[in-house]
Design a protein around this motif. Structure first.
Motif, PDB file in Angstrom:
ATOM      1  N   PHE A 150       0.876  -1.172   0.000  1.00 52.83           N
ATOM      2  CA  PHE A 150       0.000   0.000   0.000  1.00 52.83           C
ATOM      3  C   PHE A 150       0.911   1.220   0.000  1.00 52.83           C
ATOM      4  CE2 PHE A 150      -3.044   3.114   1.678  1.00 52.83           C
ATOM      5  CZ  PHE A 150      -4.122   2.836   0.857  1.00 52.83           C
ATOM      6  N   MET A 151       0.934   1.906  -1.147  1.00 53.67           N
ATOM      7  CA  MET A 151       1.894   3.002  -1.333  1.00 53.67           C
ATOM      8  C   MET A 151       1.219   4.339  -1.033  1.00 53.67           C
ATOM      9  SD  MET A 151       4.267   3.708  -4.651  1.00 53.67           S
ATOM     10  CE  MET A 151       4.994   2.115  -4.791  1.00 53.67           C
ATOM     11  N   THR A 152       1.845   5.103  -0.158  1.00 52.18           N
ATOM     12  CA  THR A 152       1.274   6.412   0.193  1.00 52.18           C
ATOM     13  C   THR A 152       2.355   7.482   0.095  1.00 52.18           C
ATOM     14  OG1 THR A 152       1.843   6.126   2.515  1.00 52.18           O
ATOM     15  CG2 THR A 152      -0.364   5.438   1.861  1.00 52.18           C
ATOM     16  N   ALA A 153       1.943   8.727   0.229  1.00 53.07           N
ATOM     17  CA  ALA A 153       2.865   9.861   0.402  1.00 53.07           C
ATOM     18  C   ALA A 153       1.975  10.984   0.906  1.00 53.07           C
ATOM     19  CB  ALA A 153       3.529  10.240  -0.917  1.00 53.07           C
ATOM     20  N   ASN A 154       2.566  11.961   1.613  1.00 55.66           N
ATOM     21  CA  ASN A 154       1.681  13.002   2.133  1.00 55.66           C
ATOM     22  C   ASN A 154       1.118  13.848   0.989  1.00 55.66           C
ATOM     23  OD1 ASN A 154       3.411  15.327   1.673  1.00 55.66           O
ATOM     24  ND2 ASN A 154       4.681  14.528   3.346  1.00 55.66           N
ATOM     25  N   LEU A 155       0.025  14.548   1.279  1.00 58.29           N
ATOM     26  CA  LEU A 155      -0.734  15.246   0.233  1.00 58.29           C
ATOM     27  C   LEU A 155       0.123  16.256  -0.526  1.00 58.29           C
ATOM     28  CD1 LEU A 155      -3.506  15.769  -1.096  1.00 58.29           C
ATOM     29  CD2 LEU A 155      -4.004  17.374   0.752  1.00 58.29           C
ATOM     30  N   GLU A 157       3.362  16.407  -0.928  1.00 57.32           N
ATOM     31  CA  GLU A 157       4.377  15.764  -1.778  1.00 57.32           C
ATOM     32  C   GLU A 157       3.731  15.161  -3.029  1.00 57.32           C
ATOM     33  OE1 GLU A 157       7.667  14.252   0.034  1.00 57.32           O
ATOM     34  OE2 GLU A 157       8.340  13.120  -1.700  1.00 57.32           O
ATOM     35  N   ARG A 158       2.579  14.562  -2.847  1.00 55.57           N
ATOM     36  CA  ARG A 158       1.897  13.978  -4.012  1.00 55.57           C
ATOM     37  C   ARG A 158       1.541  15.066  -5.016  1.00 55.57           C
ATOM     38  NH1 ARG A 158      -3.047  11.131  -2.568  1.00 55.57           N
ATOM     39  NH2 ARG A 158      -3.060  11.837  -0.441  1.00 55.57           N
ATOM     40  N   ALA A 159       1.111  16.225  -4.506  1.00 59.38           N
ATOM     41  CA  ALA A 159       0.749  17.333  -5.405  1.00 59.38           C
ATOM     42  C   ALA A 159       1.998  17.861  -6.117  1.00 59.38           C
ATOM     43  CB  ALA A 159       0.074  18.435  -4.610  1.00 59.38           C
ATOM     44  N   ARG A 160       3.114  17.937  -5.391  1.00 59.83           N
ATOM     45  CA  ARG A 160       4.356  18.422  -6.036  1.00 59.83           C
ATOM     46  C   ARG A 160       4.782  17.490  -7.169  1.00 59.83           C
ATOM     47  NH1 ARG A 160       6.202  22.678  -3.694  1.00 59.83           N
ATOM     48  NH2 ARG A 160       5.764  23.001  -1.484  1.00 59.83           N
ATOM     49  N   ARG A 161       4.689  16.185  -6.913  1.00 64.00           N
ATOM     50  CA  ARG A 161       5.077  15.220  -7.957  1.00 64.00           C
ATOM     51  C   ARG A 161       4.176  15.353  -9.175  1.00 64.00           C
ATOM     52  NH1 ARG A 161       5.427   9.945  -4.134  1.00 64.00           N
ATOM     53  NH2 ARG A 161       7.255  10.518  -2.943  1.00 64.00           N
ATOM     54  N   ARG A 162       2.882  15.495  -8.928  1.00 67.22           N
ATOM     55  CA  ARG A 162       1.931  15.599 -10.032  1.00 67.22           C
ATOM     56  C   ARG A 162       2.227  16.861 -10.846  1.00 67.22           C
ATOM     57  NH1 ARG A 162      -2.909  12.968 -11.177  1.00 67.22           N
ATOM     58  NH2 ARG A 162      -1.625  11.234 -10.530  1.00 67.22           N
ATOM     59  N   LEU A 163       2.564  17.954 -10.122  1.00 66.52           N
ATOM     60  CA  LEU A 163       2.881  19.219 -10.803  1.00 66.52           C
ATOM     61  C   LEU A 163       4.104  19.038 -11.699  1.00 66.52           C
ATOM     62  CD1 LEU A 163       2.207  22.252 -11.039  1.00 66.52           C
ATOM     63  CD2 LEU A 163       3.709  22.670  -9.098  1.00 66.52           C
ATOM     64  N   LYS A 164       5.094  18.339 -11.163  1.00 66.34           N
ATOM     65  CA  LYS A 164       6.315  18.101 -11.940  1.00 66.34           C
ATOM     66  C   LYS A 164       5.995  17.309 -13.216  1.00 66.34           C
ATOM     67  CE  LYS A 164      10.953  16.553 -10.964  1.00 66.34           C
ATOM     68  NZ  LYS A 164      11.688  15.660 -10.070  1.00 66.34           N
ATOM     69  N   GLN A 165       5.141  16.284 -13.047  1.00 66.71           N
ATOM     70  CA  GLN A 165       4.750  15.480 -14.219  1.00 66.71           C
ATOM     71  C   GLN A 165       4.022  16.344 -15.244  1.00 66.71           C
ATOM     72  OE1 GLN A 165       2.237  12.522 -12.489  1.00 66.71           O
ATOM     73  NE2 GLN A 165       3.800  10.926 -12.617  1.00 66.71           N
ATOM     74  N   LEU A 166       3.099  17.167 -14.757  1.00 67.48           N
ATOM     75  CA  LEU A 166       2.305  17.992 -15.671  1.00 67.48           C
ATOM     76  C   LEU A 166       3.200  18.992 -16.395  1.00 67.48           C
ATOM     77  CD1 LEU A 166      -0.803  18.726 -13.407  1.00 67.48           C
ATOM     78  CD2 LEU A 166      -0.725  17.219 -15.366  1.00 67.48           C
ATOM     79  N   ASP A 167       4.195  19.499 -15.685  1.00 69.19           N
ATOM     80  CA  ASP A 167       5.145  20.449 -16.280  1.00 69.19           C
ATOM     81  C   ASP A 167       6.041  19.801 -17.314  1.00 69.19           C
ATOM     82  OD1 ASP A 167       4.697  22.916 -15.318  1.00 69.19           O
ATOM     83  OD2 ASP A 167       6.002  22.718 -13.551  1.00 69.19           O
ATOM     84  N   GLY A 168       6.465  18.574 -16.984  1.00 67.46           N
ATOM     85  CA  GLY A 168       7.575  17.997 -17.746  1.00 67.46           C
ATOM     86  C   GLY A 168       7.245  17.069 -18.881  1.00 67.46           C
ATOM     87  N   LYS A 169       6.133  16.345 -18.796  1.00 64.98           N
ATOM     88  CA  LYS A 169       5.948  15.266 -19.768  1.00 64.98           C
ATOM     89  C   LYS A 169       4.679  15.461 -20.548  1.00 64.98           C
ATOM     90  CE  LYS A 169       7.743  11.613 -16.805  1.00 64.98           C
ATOM     91  NZ  LYS A 169       7.299  10.399 -16.149  1.00 64.98           N
ATOM     92  N   ILE A 193      -6.429  16.407  -5.725  1.00 69.57           N
ATOM     93  CA  ILE A 193      -6.010  15.096  -5.189  1.00 69.57           C
ATOM     94  C   ILE A 193      -6.840  14.753  -3.944  1.00 69.57           C
ATOM     95  CG2 ILE A 193      -4.103  13.841  -4.097  1.00 69.57           C
ATOM     96  CD1 ILE A 193      -2.195  15.114  -5.988  1.00 69.57           C
ATOM     97  N   ALA A 194      -7.074  15.759  -3.084  1.00 71.99           N
ATOM     98  CA  ALA A 194      -7.859  15.501  -1.864  1.00 71.99           C
ATOM     99  C   ALA A 194      -9.283  15.072  -2.244  1.00 71.99           C
ATOM    100  CB  ALA A 194      -7.892  16.754  -0.991  1.00 71.99           C
ATOM    101  N   ARG A 195      -9.822  15.696  -3.291  1.00 67.23           N
ATOM    102  CA  ARG A 195     -11.176  15.341  -3.739  1.00 67.23           C
ATOM    103  C   ARG A 195     -11.194  13.904  -4.275  1.00 67.23           C
ATOM    104  NH1 ARG A 195     -13.155  15.335  -8.514  1.00 67.23           N
ATOM    105  NH2 ARG A 195     -11.400  16.451  -9.412  1.00 67.23           N
ATOM    106  N   ARG A 196     -10.148  13.562  -5.048  1.00 64.88           N
ATOM    107  CA  ARG A 196     -10.104  12.205  -5.604  1.00 64.88           C
ATOM    108  C   ARG A 196      -9.876  11.156  -4.521  1.00 64.88           C
ATOM    109  NH1 ARG A 196      -6.428  12.023 -10.823  1.00 64.88           N
ATOM    110  NH2 ARG A 196      -6.757   9.824 -10.433  1.00 64.88           N
ATOM    111  N   ASP A 197      -9.053  11.511  -3.501  1.00 71.23           N
ATOM    112  CA  ASP A 197      -8.847  10.583  -2.367  1.00 71.23           C
ATOM    113  C   ASP A 197     -10.182  10.262  -1.733  1.00 71.23           C
ATOM    114  OD1 ASP A 197      -6.122  10.714  -2.633  1.00 71.23           O
ATOM    115  OD2 ASP A 197      -5.743  11.851  -0.805  1.00 71.23           O
TER     116      ASP A 197
END
Ligand code: DC
Length: 242
Positions: A150-155, A157-169, A193-197
């Protein structure tokens, strides 16, 4: 009498943006296993329904469409691409439209029921082991998986990663990455992300929850390569790498 060998399946569940698809995809490549991204299947079905002008809230119509098309859905283990017949859905999987469409149809019992055998046969037919990620893999799709994570990360950090993905790829095979969209703010990604959680964990059909026997893996503070190495270590410790 021949005894059927039990397939080796690592089930990885967790909330949006916890790093599942990026990490599982890299881990599977490194250890020579197949990767099945079940979120891509839900996104693909959402797109197929949209393309056909089907009302996404019309469970019977979405179900009837999927009943016709389920046999044509094909996941390419090696290139992590999704096809329906000859149509490659991959370039559109990362769009906001695909994510939104997926979140509608993923609530529907008929869709989940029809995608169950598709997910199972993909993983069971993998030539070596399979890494399968999603929301209900360890609880519903493979309740007797060789290993459940069960993979988690705090909210944030998850948002930062998603932002990086949206910016980069753009046009990535990773369905979590966007294409051709203007980049939203960190705050709006956190809200999303909080809404989707909330949606994923409260829905009636196969809600996101940690299986009792899952290993919890919090990737907060890990770089991508550290998380990849840590997950490989968990798989090795379970004796699954031979
Ligand atoms: O992980 P993702 O963002 O690509 O998932 C897309 C949608 O599909 C999301 O709303 C959660 C849903 N999903 C699901 O309900 N069950 C799965 N096994 C995988 C994804």
């Amino acid at each position: 009498m021949t005894t059927q060998k039990k397939p080796i399946i690592v089930a990885v569940d967790g909330p949006a943006g916890s790093g599942k698809s990026t990490i599982c995809s890299e881990v599977s490549t490194k250890i020579g296993w197949s990767y099945v991204n079940t979120g891509a299947l839900y996104r693909g079905v959402g797109l197929l329904a949209r393309d056909r002008g089907i009302d996404l809230e019309d469970e019977a119509a979405v179900g009837a469409m999927l009943e016709k098309l389920a046999g044509e859905i094909r996941w390419d283990y090696d290139h992590h691409q999704l096809f329906c017949g000859t149509e490659n859905l991959t370039p559109r999987l990362g769009t906001v439209e695909a994510g939104n469409a997926a979140s509608f149809i993923a609530k529907q019992q008929k869709v989940r029921q029809l995608l169950l055998p598709v997910q199972r046969s993909l993983a069971i037919n993998a030539p070596k082991g399979a890494m399968v990620d999603g929301r209900d893999i360890g609880t519903v799709v493979f309740p007797d998986a060789s290993l459940k994570v069960f993979m988690t990360a705090n909210l944030e950090e998850r948002a930062r990663r998603r932002l990086k993905q949206l910016d980069g790829k753009s046009g990535s095979a990773n369905p979590s990455a966007s294409s051709n969209q203007s980049t939203p703010s960190l705050d709006s990604i956190m809200d999303d992300i909080a809404r989707r959680d909330n949606q994923d964990s409260k829905r009636g059909e196969a809600p996101l929850r940690k299986a009792d026997d899952a290993v919890e893996f919090d990737t907060s503070g890990y770089s991508q390569s550290e998380a990849v190495d840590a997950l490989i270590a968990i798989i090795r410790d379970r004796g699954l790498l031979g």
